[in-house]
Write an enzyme that holds these catalytic residues in place. Structure first.
Site, PDB file in Angstrom:
ATOM      1  N   CYS A   1      27.395  15.582  31.259  1.00 47.37           N
ATOM      2  CA  CYS A   1      26.382  16.069  30.156  1.00 47.37           C
ATOM      3  C   CYS A   1      24.863  15.674  31.069  1.00 47.37           C
ATOM      4  CB  CYS A   1      26.315  15.100  29.038  1.00 47.37           C
ATOM      5  SG  CYS A   1      27.950  15.465  27.957  1.00 47.37           S
TER       6      CYS A   1
ATOM      7  N   CYS B   1      21.572  14.968  26.177  1.00 47.83           N
ATOM      8  CA  CYS B   1      22.744  15.304  25.168  1.00 47.83           C
ATOM      9  C   CYS B   1      22.673  14.604  23.941  1.00 47.83           C
ATOM     10  CB  CYS B   1      24.204  15.219  25.869  1.00 47.83           C
ATOM     11  SG  CYS B   1      25.303  16.160  25.055  1.00 47.83           S
TER      12      CYS B   1
ATOM     13  N   CYS C   1      29.645  20.169  29.302  1.00 47.27           N
ATOM     14  CA  CYS C   1      29.455  20.051  27.977  1.00 47.27           C
ATOM     15  C   CYS C   1      29.122  21.316  27.258  1.00 47.27           C
ATOM     16  CB  CYS C   1      28.677  18.880  27.638  1.00 47.27           C
ATOM     17  SG  CYS C   1      28.169  18.458  25.859  1.00 47.27           S
TER      18      CYS C   1
ATOM     19  N   CYS D   1      25.309  20.387  25.311  1.00 44.84           N
ATOM     20  CA  CYS D   1      23.919  20.437  26.233  1.00 44.84           C
ATOM     21  C   CYS D   1      23.925  21.350  27.476  1.00 44.84           C
ATOM     22  CB  CYS D   1      23.717  18.936  26.596  1.00 44.84           C
ATOM     23  SG  CYS D   1      24.529  18.302  27.978  1.00 44.84           S
TER      24      CYS D   1
END
Length: 180
Positions: A31, A35, A62, A65
């Site tokens: 991430c 995030c 992810c 994000c």
């Protein structure tokens, strides 16, 4: 991981986006520091200074994000626009956050947060605004009953329609029809 990196992750600080990525051994994802997912357990966090290093270590981006996309705000804006369009096209139907999530193939709670962040109100509040605006036009026309209008704009009961209408306009549907 140093203390500055942990603070950036903990506070979702976007100033550190692009300076490092964090990966979670528990989920297999990596991430951006900004995030909005749950705060991770520090034991599961690994730090990487570029996307390629995280990928080569077996981590995937992810879905929230999108660290592999440069414009995260653009993705959130895109979801906001899709949600708004969906509501505008389906306002007259029974509509829940889950229905919107299923239609857009996104987590309903993520839709809720993103919509509220972008517009300042929840999807439900926007849905009510749309329904009330549509009902105002129908009330002005005057040929449909208030009950019929309430069902035509998507409310499941006249009492709920009347309550929301009064909250939004300061008057009952009957009074609105009389003064317009």
């Amino acid at each position: 991981m140093d203390n500055t990196q942990w603070k950036a992750i903990f506070s979702c600080d976007s100033r550190y986006d692009g300076k490092f990525f964090y990966a979670l051994s528990s989920t297999g994802t990596f991430c951006k520091p900004s995030c909005s997912s749950r705060t991770p357990n520090p034991k599961n966090v690994r730090i990487f200074y570029n996307e390629e290093a995280a990928r080569s270590s077996g981590f995937r981006p992810c879905q929230r994000c999108r660290p592999d996309h440069a414009d995260w705000e653009g993705l959130k804006r895109e979801l906001f626009v899709k949600t708004k369009k969906y509501i505008l096209h389906h306002y007259d139907q029974k509509l829940t956050l889950k229905d919107i999530g299923d239609a857009l193939e996104k987590n309903p709670y993520y839709i809720q947060r993103t919509f509220k962040e972008m517009m300042g109100i929840s999807p439900l509040q926007f849905l009510h605004d749309v329904r009330i605006e549509k009902s105002k036009g129908l009330l002005k026309e005057g040929h449909l009953s208030t009950t019929q209008i309430s069902f035509d704009v998507g409310f499941s009961s006249l009492s709920h329609f009347s309550k929301v209408f009064k909250e939004k306009t300061g008057m009952t549907p009957k009074r609105y029809r009389e003064v317009n």
